[in-house]
Enzyme design. Structure first.
Site, PDB file in Angstrom:
ATOM      1  N   ASP A   1       0.761  -1.246   0.000  1.00 50.37           N
ATOM      2  CA  ASP A   1       0.000   0.000   0.000  1.00 50.37           C
ATOM      3  C   ASP A   1       0.797   1.305   0.000  1.00 50.37           C
ATOM      4  O   ASP A   1       0.534   2.183  -0.792  1.00 50.37           O
ATOM      5  CB  ASP A   1      -0.920   0.038   1.224  1.00 50.37           C
TER       6      ASP A   1
ATOM      7  N   GLU B   1       1.852  -9.441  11.373  1.00 48.42           N
ATOM      8  CA  GLU B   1       1.657  -9.096   9.960  1.00 48.42           C
ATOM      9  C   GLU B   1       2.998  -9.003   9.224  1.00 48.42           C
ATOM     10  O   GLU B   1       3.165  -9.525   8.127  1.00 48.42           O
ATOM     11  CB  GLU B   1       0.932  -7.732   9.920  1.00 48.42           C
TER      12      GLU B   1
HETATM   13  C1  DGY Z   1      -5.586  -1.956   4.332  1.00 50.52           C
HETATM   14  O1  DGY Z   1      -6.725  -1.572   4.563  1.00 50.52           O
HETATM   15  O2  DGY Z   1      -4.601  -1.607   4.968  1.00 50.52           O
HETATM   16  C2  DGY Z   1      -5.407  -2.934   3.275  1.00 50.52           C
HETATM   17  O3  DGY Z   1      -4.097  -3.185   2.988  1.00 50.52           O
HETATM   18  C3  DGY Z   1      -6.182  -2.561   2.046  1.00 50.52           C
HETATM   19  O4  DGY Z   1      -6.204  -3.675   1.267  1.00 50.52           O
END
Ligand code: DGY
Length: 436
Positions: free
Chosen positions: A180, A409
């Site tokens: 992201d 994560e």
């Molecule tokens: C988040 O909401 O952080 C996710 O990575 C979007 O897919």
């Protein structure tokens, strides 16, 4: 590197490895919602596309039926266009934002987001069908049932995200890369007009320390892109023509190329029609022809390209090392040199972003942390091309991170600390499938 372990220390590590397999299984069971697995409760309370694919590899270690169910559930959300969405909203949950009311994506059979995510699924299904314990009649039937959907999804990438036939894949949103808040997206996203986004309330920063998450200005742009896509009815041609963010991603491109090769292998094993297989081979050739466009000699890496401005990103990311995984070998020695240089700057491999760059942040999401499933792909590719030593080094590094911090994560490449959400399904799955 490092000192050798004494035999007592070995016993200790062996015990911990056995205990971790139990804990990993527990993580999957705790995140199981019956027919799909949430990445982690609260922070990500729905089905995520590439998370589910990796998670199926974990389920396959102790419940093959459940592994198949995971991927079947994901494919059941495929849109008529062939797109397989990045989030499927199977249940109502108020711990995540933006939900289905913001996405306004009613193009598919179930409420979902309007974008996709790295298409690793065909590689996972090929692994389920043809990997160590596969090749049963059930596996064959299930793989056969999935084949057309996978083929349509791959074709969707080429049509929707590479309409100019460059042989490399664009993404329409940073979320589509699965990575992201990579520094790569900062400049292309800066052009996005987020003035119409209005007031909204993030949920992620209530669950995870804000220092590990994207900034507000990132979120504003994410939401502006969602609004643009929704206003276009998620029409692929309108997005390709007018989306302010349109950037070639070496991560999606490498993962798709590998997935195409796996799909071809799967199709041959299934005895699929020659014309069908020829279309897969044609797409592979296109991508082989396009891959080197991403080579950025100044960065010593395959980098992203902003297709609106023609600018290349100025530093490498972990996705550059996926070339071998994609079956691209021309630049392996340059990439291994680059990896060696990165490794001098952080004890744990592979950071998501160049640790020598001033934008590197070891604890902020995709601006530095190590991700177990990325390591799995990089290491698999390096092993395939005969770089066994580096493949092992990455595997040992990933194992050490889990031994140190369990199943978060992601991990800090400098301290091995947990980053982001905890009790995380794909980290547990990678442990079961690859490390234990
Ligand atoms: C988040 O909401 O952080 C996710 O990575 C979007 O897919």
């Amino acid at each position: 590197m490092g000192r050798h372990m004494s035999s007592d220390e070995h016993v200790d590590v062996d015990d911990r490895i056995a205990a971790l397999a139990q804990r990993a299984k527990q993580v999957l069971e705790d995140n199981d919602r019956g027919s799909y697995t949430v990445p982690t409760a609260k922070l990500y309370p729905f089905q995520w596309n590439w998370d589910s694919a990796f998670v199926a590899l974990g389920w396959a270690q102790f419940d093959r039926e459940r592994a198949w169910l995971e991927v079947e559930t994901l494919l059941s959300a495929q849109w008529p266009s062939g797109m397989v969405p990045h989030i499927v909203f199977w249940a109502e949950q108020d711990t995540y934002f933006p939900g289905p009311d913001v996405w306004r994506a009613d193009n598919g059979p179930h409420p979902s987001s309007g974008i996709s995510q790295p298409p690793v699924l065909a590689s996972v299904i090929t692994q389920l069908a043809l990997g160590d314990s596969g090749e049963s009649e059930t596996d064959r039937a299930k793989a056969d049932a999935a084949f057309d959907s996978l083929n349509r999804w791959h074709q969707w990438w080429h049509t929707a995200r590479d309409p100019k036939d460059l042989g490399v894949m664009a993404i329409s949103h940073p979320w589509e890369s699965g990575r992201d808040n990579l520094p790569d997206w900062d400049i292309p996203a800066a052009a996005i007009d987020a003035s119409g986004v209005g007031h909204y309330e993030r949920r992620d920063t209530k669950l995870v320390d804000a220092s590990m998450r994207p900034h507000k200005h990132d979120y504003d742009r994410y939401l502006a892109l969602v609004k643009f896509g929704a206003d276009q009815g998620w029409d692929d041609a309108a997005i390709a023509a007018g989306n302010e963010f349109w950037v070639v991603d070496p991560g999606v491109t490498a993962i798709l190329l590998r997935a195409e090769r796996d799909l071809l292998r799967l199709g041959q094993w299934l005895g699929r029609d020659v014309d069908e297989l020829a279309s897969v081979s044609g797409r592979i050739e296109r991508m082989e022809g396009g891959y080197d466009r991403m080579w950025n000699a100044a960065a010593g890496s395959y980098t992203s390209i902003d297709l609106r401005s023609g600018e290349y990103a100025t530093a490498g990311t972990s996705a550059s090392f996926l070339a071998a995984y994609a079956g691209i070998t021309e630049r392996t020695s340059e990439l291994v040199d680059e990896l060696a240089s990165w490794s001098e700057h952080c004890p744990f491999l592979v950071p998501s972003f160049d640790p020598r760059d001033s934008r590197f942040e070891p604890n902020r999401y995709w601006r530095g942390p190590v991700w177990a499933m990325v390591n799995y792909m990089i290491s698999t590719g390096l092993a395939d091309v005969g770089e066994g030593e580096w493949a092992d080094r990455i595997r040992v590094s990933t194992r050490d991170l889990v031994l140190e911090s369990g199943f978060p994560e992601s991990f800090s490449p400098t301290t091995a600390e947990s980053v982001g959400g905890l009790h995380f399904a794909w980290t547990a799955a990678i442990w079961l499938a690859w490390l234990s």
